[in-house]
Design a protein around this motif. Structure first.
Motif, short mmCIF file in Angstrom:
data_model
loop_
_atom_site.label_atom_id
_atom_site.label_comp_id
_atom_site.label_asym_id
_atom_site.label_seq_id
_atom_site.Cartn_x
_atom_site.Cartn_y
_atom_site.Cartn_z
N THR A 1 0.82 -1.21 0.00
CA THR A 1 0.00 0.00 0.00
C THR A 1 0.85 1.26 0.00
N PHE A 2 1.96 1.23 0.73
CA PHE A 2 2.83 2.40 0.86
C PHE A 2 4.26 2.03 0.45
N PRO A 3 4.48 1.70 -0.82
CA PRO A 3 5.81 1.21 -1.23
C PRO A 3 6.94 2.22 -1.03
N GLU A 4 6.62 3.49 -1.02
CA GLU A 4 7.65 4.51 -0.81
C GLU A 4 7.33 5.35 0.41
N GLY A 5 6.58 4.78 1.33
CA GLY A 5 6.17 5.51 2.52
C GLY A 5 7.28 5.69 3.53
N VAL A 6 6.95 6.43 4.57
CA VAL A 6 7.96 6.74 5.59
C VAL A 6 8.37 5.52 6.40
N HIS A 7 7.55 4.47 6.36
CA HIS A 7 7.87 3.25 7.12
C HIS A 7 8.31 2.11 6.21
N ALA A 8 8.56 2.39 4.95
CA ALA A 8 8.92 1.33 3.99
C ALA A 8 10.20 0.61 4.40
N THR A 9 11.21 1.34 4.80
CA THR A 9 12.48 0.72 5.18
C THR A 9 12.31 -0.19 6.38
N GLU A 10 11.55 0.27 7.36
CA GLU A 10 11.33 -0.55 8.55
C GLU A 10 10.49 -1.78 8.21
N ALA A 11 9.50 -1.61 7.33
CA ALA A 11 8.68 -2.75 6.91
C ALA A 11 9.55 -3.80 6.23
N LEU A 12 10.45 -3.35 5.36
CA LEU A 12 11.37 -4.28 4.69
C LEU A 12 12.25 -5.00 5.70
N ALA A 13 12.73 -4.28 6.69
CA ALA A 13 13.58 -4.89 7.72
C ALA A 13 12.80 -5.93 8.53
N ARG A 14 11.56 -5.61 8.87
CA ARG A 14 10.75 -6.56 9.63
C ARG A 14 10.44 -7.81 8.80
N ILE A 15 10.15 -7.62 7.52
CA ILE A 15 9.90 -8.76 6.64
C ILE A 15 11.14 -9.64 6.56
N GLU A 16 12.31 -9.02 6.47
CA GLU A 16 13.56 -9.78 6.42
C GLU A 16 13.76 -10.58 7.71
N GLU A 17 13.39 -10.00 8.86
CA GLU A 17 13.48 -10.72 10.13
C GLU A 17 12.59 -11.97 10.10
N PHE A 18 11.38 -11.81 9.57
CA PHE A 18 10.49 -12.97 9.46
C PHE A 18 11.10 -14.03 8.55
N LYS A 19 11.68 -13.62 7.43
CA LYS A 19 12.30 -14.57 6.50
C LYS A 19 13.44 -15.32 7.17
N GLN A 20 14.26 -14.60 7.91
CA GLN A 20 15.39 -15.24 8.59
C GLN A 20 14.91 -16.23 9.65
N GLU A 21 13.88 -15.86 10.39
CA GLU A 21 13.33 -16.76 11.41
C GLU A 21 12.73 -18.00 10.76
N GLU A 22 12.02 -17.82 9.65
CA GLU A 22 11.44 -18.96 8.94
C GLU A 22 12.54 -19.89 8.43
N ALA A 23 13.62 -19.32 7.92
CA ALA A 23 14.74 -20.13 7.44
C ALA A 23 15.40 -20.89 8.60
#
Length: 111
Positions: A50-72
């Motif tokens: 919804t907000f691909p260039e929003g003010v929280h985009a970088t943090e959202a990407l970081a949180r998604i990466e944390e989920f990916k690492q935990e799943e791995a």
């Protein structure tokens, strides 16, 4: 929010451009609070869509990466556990004794 984005596309040089951007940021901040409260990978991914260039985009990407690492990490642990279970079963089966089979069942009740 769709309306504000459409306004910005239709009237990029408008005197109300900054107001529209402020409203988009305000809406994103409200949405972000819900996303953080939910705390799921799906919520962060939906926010980023919804907000691909929003003010929280970088943090959202970081949180998604944390989920990916935990799943791995969890997948590696499951694979290692399955491998140990398989090795124990093969050893018990090769021994072909009641004691070995009972030992396997005792050590791996869900195996």
């Amino acid at each position: 929010m769709v309306g504000y984005r459409a306004f910005l596309e239709d009237f990029p040089a408008s005197a109300h451009r900054e107001q529209a951007l402020e409203h988009i940021d305000m809406l994103e901040n409200i949405a972000w609070e819900s996303v953080v409260a939910e705390g799921t990978r799906a919520a962060f991914e939906a926010h980023l869509e919804t907000f691909p260039e929003g003010v929280h985009a970088t943090e959202a990407l970081a949180r998604i990466e944390e989920f990916k690492q935990e799943e791995a990490r969890l997948a590696r642990e499951r694979d290692a556990l399955k491998s140990r279970d398989d090795e124990a079963w093969n050893a018990a089966r090769a021994a072909a004794t009641i004691t070995a089979l009972d030992g396997y069942i005792s050590a791996w009740p869900g195996g």
